[in-house]
Design an enzyme around this catalytic site. Structure first.
Site, PDB file in Angstrom:
ATOM      1  N   ILE A   1      -7.412   1.286  10.636  1.00  0.00           N
ATOM      2  CA  ILE A   1      -8.519   2.247  10.674  1.00  0.00           C
ATOM      3  C   ILE A   1      -9.779   1.623  10.059  1.00  0.00           C
ATOM      4  O   ILE A   1      -9.702   0.695   9.258  1.00  0.00           O
ATOM      5  CB  ILE A   1      -8.147   3.573   9.973  1.00  0.00           C
ATOM      6  CG1 ILE A   1      -7.734   3.334   8.522  1.00  0.00           C
ATOM      7  CG2 ILE A   1      -7.072   4.313  10.756  1.00  0.00           C
ATOM      8  CD1 ILE A   1      -7.459   4.594   7.727  1.00  0.00           C
TER       9      ILE A   1
ATOM     10  N   PHE B   1      -5.605   5.664  -0.033  1.00  0.00           N
ATOM     11  CA  PHE B   1      -4.716   4.511  -0.004  1.00  0.00           C
ATOM     12  C   PHE B   1      -4.800   3.751  -1.317  1.00  0.00           C
ATOM     13  O   PHE B   1      -5.893   3.426  -1.770  1.00  0.00           O
ATOM     14  CB  PHE B   1      -5.071   3.565   1.138  1.00  0.00           C
ATOM     15  CG  PHE B   1      -4.613   4.036   2.481  1.00  0.00           C
ATOM     16  CD1 PHE B   1      -3.324   3.752   2.945  1.00  0.00           C
ATOM     17  CD2 PHE B   1      -5.457   4.768   3.298  1.00  0.00           C
ATOM     18  CE1 PHE B   1      -2.899   4.189   4.184  1.00  0.00           C
ATOM     19  CE2 PHE B   1      -5.037   5.214   4.545  1.00  0.00           C
ATOM     20  CZ  PHE B   1      -3.750   4.919   4.990  1.00  0.00           C
TER      21      PHE B   1
ATOM     22  N   TYR C   1       0.830  -1.209   0.000  1.00  0.00           N
ATOM     23  CA  TYR C   1       0.000   0.000   0.000  1.00  0.00           C
ATOM     24  C   TYR C   1       0.861   1.253   0.000  1.00  0.00           C
ATOM     25  O   TYR C   1       2.030   1.233   0.384  1.00  0.00           O
ATOM     26  CB  TYR C   1      -0.933   0.027   1.214  1.00  0.00           C
ATOM     27  CG  TYR C   1      -0.192   0.270   2.516  1.00  0.00           C
ATOM     28  CD1 TYR C   1       0.000   1.560   2.991  1.00  0.00           C
ATOM     29  CD2 TYR C   1       0.324  -0.785   3.255  1.00  0.00           C
ATOM     30  CE1 TYR C   1       0.689   1.788   4.166  1.00  0.00           C
ATOM     31  CE2 TYR C   1       1.004  -0.570   4.432  1.00  0.00           C
ATOM     32  CZ  TYR C   1       1.196   0.727   4.880  1.00  0.00           C
ATOM     33  OH  TYR C   1       1.894   0.950   6.042  1.00  0.00           O
TER      34      TYR C   1
ATOM     35  N   TYR D   1      -8.416   8.718  11.011  1.00  0.00           N
ATOM     36  CA  TYR D   1      -7.890   9.085  12.332  1.00  0.00           C
ATOM     37  C   TYR D   1      -8.700  10.177  13.014  1.00  0.00           C
ATOM     38  O   TYR D   1      -8.303  10.682  14.065  1.00  0.00           O
ATOM     39  CB  TYR D   1      -6.418   9.479  12.219  1.00  0.00           C
ATOM     40  CG  TYR D   1      -5.566   8.295  11.817  1.00  0.00           C
ATOM     41  CD1 TYR D   1      -5.234   7.317  12.733  1.00  0.00           C
ATOM     42  CD2 TYR D   1      -5.141   8.141  10.500  1.00  0.00           C
ATOM     43  CE1 TYR D   1      -4.475   6.220  12.367  1.00  0.00           C
ATOM     44  CE2 TYR D   1      -4.380   7.043  10.116  1.00  0.00           C
ATOM     45  CZ  TYR D   1      -4.054   6.083  11.061  1.00  0.00           C
ATOM     46  OH  TYR D   1      -3.313   4.995  10.688  1.00  0.00           O
TER      47      TYR D   1
ATOM     48  N   PHE E   1       2.408   9.699   3.144  1.00  0.00           N
ATOM     49  CA  PHE E   1       2.695   9.707   4.579  1.00  0.00           C
ATOM     50  C   PHE E   1       3.061   8.316   5.089  1.00  0.00           C
ATOM     51  O   PHE E   1       3.609   8.174   6.181  1.00  0.00           O
ATOM     52  CB  PHE E   1       1.531  10.291   5.392  1.00  0.00           C
ATOM     53  CG  PHE E   1       0.237   9.551   5.242  1.00  0.00           C
ATOM     54  CD1 PHE E   1      -0.017   8.386   5.953  1.00  0.00           C
ATOM     55  CD2 PHE E   1      -0.745  10.027   4.380  1.00  0.00           C
ATOM     56  CE1 PHE E   1      -1.216   7.705   5.804  1.00  0.00           C
ATOM     57  CE2 PHE E   1      -1.941   9.349   4.234  1.00  0.00           C
ATOM     58  CZ  PHE E   1      -2.173   8.178   4.946  1.00  0.00           C
ATOM     59  N   ASP E   2       2.771   7.271   4.310  1.00  0.00           N
ATOM     60  CA  ASP E   2       3.107   5.915   4.725  1.00  0.00           C
ATOM     61  C   ASP E   2       3.101   4.995   3.503  1.00  0.00           C
ATOM     62  O   ASP E   2       2.397   5.256   2.527  1.00  0.00           O
ATOM     63  CB  ASP E   2       2.099   5.407   5.759  1.00  0.00           C
ATOM     64  CG  ASP E   2       2.577   4.172   6.507  1.00  0.00           C
ATOM     65  OD1 ASP E   2       3.768   3.812   6.393  1.00  0.00           O
ATOM     66  OD2 ASP E   2       1.764   3.557   7.211  1.00  0.00           O
TER      67      ASP E   2
END
Length: 179
Positions: A129, A171, A99, A155, A109-110
């Site tokens: 999440i 995502f 991902y 979040y 961010f990730d």
């Protein structure tokens, strides 16, 4: 009952009553409006509208073909880029995925690629999440899709680490294995 026992009983009873009154006054002074962590239903609904508009603006700005996007009742949007095979992933199954997580500014961010290995998650167990748990249960092995996750399925109003409060998340997910 002796006079000494009566005094002890009365003082114990009086102490209990006073304690009860102190607790009662303490709780009555803790109104929801003064709790900085309390979110009103009106605030939640207002944020849902903001998230919806943010996602739609993102679609327009990034030329997302909205005829291919599916919106679930929760507000989660899914764009399937490559169809998978077999049954959809069920709660209780493990999914191994690659991902990339982005914000609406398209800043990453990730990513599972940073660790150099796929991410494994027990679907539906609250390990991720809500938007992920729900989105994965719409996907199959081999499927590639983008999840557009409103903040209340991400979040929320608190954010997490580098993710600011009330952030819509995007995502790109590639389901490698399901077991």
């Amino acid at each position: 009952m002796t006079p000494t026992h009566k005094k002890q009983y009365l003082s114990t009873w009086l102490a209990k009553v006073l304690f009860f009154l102190v607790v009662l006054v303490s709780f009555s002074s803790c109104k929801e409006e003064t709790n900085p962590y309390y979110i009103t239903p009106e605030q939640i609904e207002a944020q849902k509208k903001i998230d919806e508009e943010t996602i739609r603006k993102y679609f327009r700005a990034n030329n997302v073909d909205t005829t291919k996007v599916v919106r679930l009742n929760s507000g989660l949007y899914i764009l399937t880029k490559k169809a998978g095979e077999g049954d959809v992933i069920k709660a209780g199954q493990y999914a191994e995925v690659n991902y990339i997580g982005r914000n609406v500014s398209n800043d990453v961010f990730d990513s599972s690629f940073r660790s150099g290995k796929p991410f494994s998650v027990l679907v539906g167990a609250g390990q991720v999440i809500k938007g992920w748990d729900e989105g994965l249960q719409q996907m199959r092995k081999g499927e590639e899709a983008n999840l557009y996750i409103p903040s209340y399925l991400g979040y929320g109003m608190y954010g997490s680490g580098s993710i600011p409060p009330n952030s819509v998340l995007i995502f790109e997910i590639d389901v490698l294995q399901v077991r």
